[in-house]
Design an enzyme around this catalytic site. Structure first.
Site, PDB file in Angstrom:
ATOM      1  N   LYS A 182      35.204  29.340  34.618  1.00  0.00           N
ATOM      2  CA  LYS A 182      35.575  28.579  35.816  1.00  0.00           C
ATOM      3  C   LYS A 182      35.038  29.260  37.078  1.00  0.00           C
ATOM      4  O   LYS A 182      34.425  28.604  37.922  1.00  0.00           O
ATOM      5  CB  LYS A 182      37.101  28.492  35.902  1.00  0.00           C
ATOM      6  CG  LYS A 182      37.658  28.213  37.284  1.00  0.00           C
ATOM      7  CD  LYS A 182      39.141  28.046  37.265  1.00  0.00           C
ATOM      8  CE  LYS A 182      39.962  29.033  38.019  1.00  0.00           C
ATOM      9  NZ  LYS A 182      39.668  29.315  39.409  1.00  0.00           N
ATOM     10  N   ASN A 183      35.266  30.576  37.176  1.00  0.00           N
ATOM     11  CA  ASN A 183      34.930  31.261  38.428  1.00  0.00           C
ATOM     12  C   ASN A 183      33.442  31.466  38.625  1.00  0.00           C
ATOM     13  O   ASN A 183      33.009  31.923  39.680  1.00  0.00           O
ATOM     14  CB  ASN A 183      35.689  32.585  38.539  1.00  0.00           C
ATOM     15  CG  ASN A 183      37.165  32.340  38.818  1.00  0.00           C
ATOM     16  OD1 ASN A 183      37.563  31.207  39.086  1.00  0.00           O
ATOM     17  ND2 ASN A 183      37.959  33.383  38.733  1.00  0.00           N
ATOM     18  N   ARG A 215      41.036  26.179  46.994  1.00  0.00           N
ATOM     19  CA  ARG A 215      40.476  27.023  48.062  1.00  0.00           C
ATOM     20  C   ARG A 215      38.988  27.300  47.886  1.00  0.00           C
ATOM     21  O   ARG A 215      38.272  27.496  48.866  1.00  0.00           O
ATOM     22  CB  ARG A 215      41.181  28.377  48.080  1.00  0.00           C
ATOM     23  CG  ARG A 215      42.608  28.353  48.430  1.00  0.00           C
ATOM     24  CD  ARG A 215      43.172  29.740  48.238  1.00  0.00           C
ATOM     25  NE  ARG A 215      42.312  30.726  48.893  1.00  0.00           N
ATOM     26  CZ  ARG A 215      42.414  31.081  50.167  1.00  0.00           C
ATOM     27  NH1 ARG A 215      43.340  30.547  50.927  1.00  0.00           N
ATOM     28  NH2 ARG A 215      41.594  31.961  50.684  1.00  0.00           N
ATOM     29  N   CYS A 223      48.640  29.953  49.467  1.00  0.00           N
ATOM     30  CA  CYS A 223      48.779  29.471  48.098  1.00  0.00           C
ATOM     31  C   CYS A 223      49.842  30.301  47.407  1.00  0.00           C
ATOM     32  O   CYS A 223      50.408  31.200  48.005  1.00  0.00           O
ATOM     33  CB  CYS A 223      47.451  29.497  47.358  1.00  0.00           C
ATOM     34  SG  CYS A 223      46.886  31.141  46.974  1.00  0.00           S
ATOM     35  N   ARG A 262      45.919  34.062  51.412  1.00  0.00           N
ATOM     36  CA  ARG A 262      44.553  34.502  51.091  1.00  0.00           C
ATOM     37  C   ARG A 262      43.671  34.198  52.272  1.00  0.00           C
ATOM     38  O   ARG A 262      43.448  33.070  52.625  1.00  0.00           O
ATOM     39  CB  ARG A 262      44.075  33.792  49.822  1.00  0.00           C
ATOM     40  CG  ARG A 262      44.819  34.254  48.617  1.00  0.00           C
ATOM     41  CD  ARG A 262      44.585  33.366  47.436  1.00  0.00           C
ATOM     42  NE  ARG A 262      43.297  33.577  46.807  1.00  0.00           N
ATOM     43  CZ  ARG A 262      42.954  33.001  45.659  1.00  0.00           C
ATOM     44  NH1 ARG A 262      43.805  32.196  45.043  1.00  0.00           N
ATOM     45  NH2 ARG A 262      41.782  33.209  45.120  1.00  0.00           N
ATOM     46  N   ASP A 300      43.650  38.384  37.312  1.00  0.00           N
ATOM     47  CA  ASP A 300      43.852  37.077  36.679  1.00  0.00           C
ATOM     48  C   ASP A 300      44.394  37.177  35.251  1.00  0.00           C
ATOM     49  O   ASP A 300      44.671  36.149  34.625  1.00  0.00           O
ATOM     50  CB  ASP A 300      42.539  36.278  36.667  1.00  0.00           C
ATOM     51  CG  ASP A 300      42.222  35.681  38.039  1.00  0.00           C
ATOM     52  OD1 ASP A 300      43.065  35.792  38.941  1.00  0.00           O
ATOM     53  OD2 ASP A 300      41.126  35.108  38.191  1.00  0.00           O
ATOM     54  N   VAL A 355      45.502  43.550  43.959  1.00  0.00           N
ATOM     55  CA  VAL A 355      44.527  42.599  44.508  1.00  0.00           C
ATOM     56  C   VAL A 355      45.212  41.552  45.386  1.00  0.00           C
ATOM     57  O   VAL A 355      44.747  41.280  46.492  1.00  0.00           O
ATOM     58  CB  VAL A 355      43.703  41.951  43.375  1.00  0.00           C
ATOM     59  CG1 VAL A 355      42.711  40.943  43.948  1.00  0.00           C
ATOM     60  CG2 VAL A 355      42.968  43.025  42.574  1.00  0.00           C
ATOM     61  N   ARG A 380      44.213  23.214  36.052  1.00  0.00           N
ATOM     62  CA  ARG A 380      43.154  23.551  37.022  1.00  0.00           C
ATOM     63  C   ARG A 380      42.158  24.525  36.425  1.00  0.00           C
ATOM     64  O   ARG A 380      40.998  24.532  36.810  1.00  0.00           O
ATOM     65  CB  ARG A 380      43.780  24.201  38.275  1.00  0.00           C
ATOM     66  CG  ARG A 380      44.472  23.240  39.193  1.00  0.00           C
ATOM     67  CD  ARG A 380      44.881  23.943  40.466  1.00  0.00           C
ATOM     68  NE  ARG A 380      43.736  24.685  41.017  1.00  0.00           N
ATOM     69  CZ  ARG A 380      43.828  25.630  41.933  1.00  0.00           C
ATOM     70  NH1 ARG A 380      44.991  25.970  42.428  1.00  0.00           N
ATOM     71  NH2 ARG A 380      42.739  26.242  42.378  1.00  0.00           N
TER      72      ARG A 380
HETATM   73  C1  UD1 Z   1      38.357  35.127  43.083  1.00  0.00           C
HETATM   74  C2  UD1 Z   1      38.772  34.301  41.894  1.00  0.00           C
HETATM   75  C3  UD1 Z   1      40.238  34.557  41.544  1.00  0.00           C
HETATM   76  C4  UD1 Z   1      40.466  36.050  41.353  1.00  0.00           C
HETATM   77  C5  UD1 Z   1      39.965  36.844  42.555  1.00  0.00           C
HETATM   78  C6  UD1 Z   1      40.066  38.343  42.361  1.00  0.00           C
HETATM   79  C7  UD1 Z   1      37.419  32.323  42.120  1.00  0.00           C
HETATM   80  C8  UD1 Z   1      37.370  30.873  42.399  1.00  0.00           C
HETATM   81  N1  UD1 Z   1      38.611  32.888  42.229  1.00  0.00           N
HETATM   82  O1  UD1 Z   1      39.135  34.697  44.200  1.00  0.00           O
HETATM   83  O2  UD1 Z   1      40.538  33.856  40.345  1.00  0.00           O
HETATM   84  O3  UD1 Z   1      41.852  36.281  41.210  1.00  0.00           O
HETATM   85  O4  UD1 Z   1      38.580  36.520  42.803  1.00  0.00           O
HETATM   86  O5  UD1 Z   1      39.381  38.725  41.231  1.00  0.00           O
HETATM   87  O6  UD1 Z   1      36.428  32.957  41.800  1.00  0.00           O
HETATM   88  N2  UD1 Z   1      40.691  38.807  51.155  1.00  0.00           N
HETATM   89  C9  UD1 Z   1      40.798  39.026  52.504  1.00  0.00           C
HETATM   90  N3  UD1 Z   1      39.876  38.455  53.322  1.00  0.00           N
HETATM   91  C10 UD1 Z   1      38.839  37.684  52.836  1.00  0.00           C
HETATM   92  C11 UD1 Z   1      38.746  37.477  51.460  1.00  0.00           C
HETATM   93  C12 UD1 Z   1      39.691  38.060  50.627  1.00  0.00           C
HETATM   94  O7  UD1 Z   1      41.709  39.703  52.969  1.00  0.00           O
HETATM   95  O8  UD1 Z   1      38.032  37.191  53.636  1.00  0.00           O
HETATM   96  C13 UD1 Z   1      41.715  39.387  50.236  1.00  0.00           C
HETATM   97  C14 UD1 Z   1      42.521  38.284  49.563  1.00  0.00           C
HETATM   98  O9  UD1 Z   1      43.605  37.889  50.356  1.00  0.00           O
HETATM   99  C15 UD1 Z   1      42.956  38.966  48.287  1.00  0.00           C
HETATM  100  C16 UD1 Z   1      41.800  39.914  47.971  1.00  0.00           C
HETATM  101  O10 UD1 Z   1      41.064  40.049  49.171  1.00  0.00           O
HETATM  102  O11 UD1 Z   1      44.116  39.722  48.491  1.00  0.00           O
HETATM  103  C17 UD1 Z   1      40.889  39.433  46.860  1.00  0.00           C
HETATM  104  O12 UD1 Z   1      40.300  38.210  47.211  1.00  0.00           O
HETATM  105  P1  UD1 Z   1      38.858  37.761  46.699  1.00  0.00           P
HETATM  106  O13 UD1 Z   1      38.222  38.860  45.908  1.00  0.00           O
HETATM  107  O14 UD1 Z   1      38.119  37.203  47.850  1.00  0.00           O
HETATM  108  O15 UD1 Z   1      39.238  36.612  45.695  1.00  0.00           O
HETATM  109  P2  UD1 Z   1      38.731  35.106  45.682  1.00  0.00           P
HETATM  110  O16 UD1 Z   1      37.250  35.079  45.825  1.00  0.00           O
HETATM  111  O17 UD1 Z   1      39.566  34.285  46.602  1.00  0.00           O
END
Ligand code: UD1
Length: 425
Positions: free
Chosen positions: A22-23, A92, A116, A121, A304, A326, A396
């Site tokens: 999925k990711n 998202r 969420c 996030r 995850d 995380v 999802r």
């Molecule tokens: C992706 C995955 C999700 C997985 C996560 C961590 C997809 C669609 N989703 O989510 O399943 O759990 O990686 O492996 O691929 N953060 C900030 N600012 C930002 C971006 C992130 O503070 O601009 C924080 C987030 O709040 C969170 C952490 O960083 O606490 C990790 O987020 P991120 O690695 O960006 O995860 P996603 O890409 O949203």
């Protein structure tokens, strides 16, 4: 809302084919926006989220079609229209169209995602990275408007190796003037899949899998054909379910090299693991041993799979400590597990799990995709018949979860929600 009825106590036995990730698939769907032509993405899981991304692309003017697990997208007529809140609030990851649209059109308009169920996030790292490349942003009526006359290369040091920020910057950087360097980049296998897709389109990317990614901007991208990597989180979920039910399961197509730490934790818990020609075989015939684990960005233990591991450790012999690094609030499902007889206390980002002899069936709720999977695992191992409500969360991210579980001998049945009736009708 659909619910799943699960008769607990039966070992999972047999083989299950692991779907595409999925990711990864979601990002490849978004990246296809870069090429003015018809891209073909194979092994895309037929799950709600990939359907939502298809709707996003369709909304932007792409011609999209499905043939089984093959997703075809012709992005010739795409325009940088606004991606509405209705779609972004459902998923998202819709904000991942930001990078490719800025790269191709110099503008993008995307509704701001809300919070969420696993914490607030943020997208600040996405925006800061794109700003350094020359993009400007303003927000009005809940919509983020992005502009860039021509993106230029930059050195972007991420405060945290965010998966989404690395991806958005990478999809913009491939078309920027000059070289973009991402320091402290994410190293997840799905990023390598996205880089392979972009490279086939004509991009020049180096250093994938290391903390420093270098991208030389190029002009023009060709459409491509690509096969999505297997879903390591789905594979991990079935591996954990096999252990929780003291079963024997072959994960067809799973890649052991994407699951290093997960497999070593399961071995510590007491599982036997074998790599086979095309996947992995996992079995367990004893009560799990307690283990401690800490979630971290890849190659650390994946957040995850944290809820599913908690469901397994809830019935372990001894006390485990799980630390979630995380996401800030990814323990909300603990109350649901405790309703099934688990003994888990949380404090901040730590959870102390005192293993109980056996979980007992109860009606519970899926709070998000992975927490939902954890409830299904708990129900499969529990004594009695459980009902997992709100299965739409699980849908999802998991392709035909109950069909795959039934194929492994589980007794599961979905009850479809009745359509709401109009008053007086
Ligand atoms: C992706 C995955 C999700 C997985 C996560 C961590 C997809 C669609 N989703 O989510 O399943 O759990 O990686 O492996 O691929 N953060 C900030 N600012 C930002 C971006 C992130 O503070 O601009 C924080 C987030 O709040 C969170 C952490 O960083 O606490 C990790 O987020 P991120 O690695 O960006 O995860 P996603 O890409 O949203």
């Amino acid at each position: 809302m659909d619910r799943l009825l699960v008769v607990g106590g039966r070992p999972l036995v047999g083989s299950v084919r692991i779907s595409g990730a999925k990711n990864s698939a979601l990002k490849l769907q978004a990246a296809a926006l870069l090429a003015e032509g018809r891209s073909v993405i194979r092994n895309v899981p037929r799950i709600q989220d990939c359907g939502t991304m298809a709707e996003v692309l369709d909304h932007l003017g792409a011609a999209v079609a499905w043939d089984g697990d093959t997703f075809v997208v012709d992005a010739r007529d795409v325009r940088p229209r606004e991606t509405p809140y209705e779609l972004v609030s459902r998923m998202r990851a819709s904000i991942l169209v930001l990078g490719p649209l800025l790269a191709r059109f110099g503008e993008a308009h995307v509704a701001m995602p809300g919070g969420c169920n696993i914490g607030s996030r943020k997208i600040d790292l996405h925006l800061r990275g794109l700003e350094r490349m020359g993009a400007t942003f303003h927000q009005e009526h809940g919509v983020l408007h992005a502009k860039a006359n021509r993106l230029h290369g930059a050195v972007i040091n991420l405060d945290y190796p965010s998966v989404g920020a690395t991806e958005n910057v990478m999809m913009a950087g491939v078309a920027a003037r000059g070289t973009t360097v991402i320091e402290n980049a994410a190293r997840e296998p799905e990023l390598a899949d996205l880089a392979a897709f972009l490279t086939a389109m004509g991009a020049r990317i180096h250093g994938i899998g290391t903390p420093t990614i270098e991208i030389e901007g190029v002009d023009g991208f060709r459409p491509v054909e690509h096969r999505v990597i297997p879903d390591r989180i789905e594979a991990g979920t079935f591996a954990i379910a096999a252990c929780a039910t003291r079963g024997r399961v072959v994960l067809e197509g799973a890649r052991a090299d994407h699951l290093d730490l997960v497999l070593s934790k399961l071995a510590e818990v007491g599982a036997d693991i074998l790599t086979t020609g095309d996947g992995l075989a996992i079995s367990m015939d004893r009560r799990p041993r307690a283990v401690d684990l800490v979630t971290l960005p890849y190659p650390g233990f994946p957040t995850d799979l944290q809820p599913q591991m908690m469901a397994l450790l809830a019935a372990a012999d001894g006390t485990s400590i799980v630390t979630e690094n995380v996401f800030e609030s990814r323990f909300m499902f603990v109350d649901e597990l405790n309703r099934m007889g688990a003994d888990i206390r949380t404090e901040g980002h730590h959870a102390v799990i005192r293993g109980v002899e056996r979980l007992s069936a109860a009606p519970v709720r899926a709070l998000d995709i992975r927490a939902g999977a954890a409830m299904v695992i708990a129900a499969l191992s529990a004594d009695g018949v459980s009902v997992v409500e709100d299965m739409y969360h699980v849908d999802r991210g998991y392709e035909d979860l109950e069909g795959k579980l039934a194929g492994l001998g589980a007794s599961v049945r979905r009850e479809r929600a009745l359509e709401p009736t109009r008053a007086g009708a």
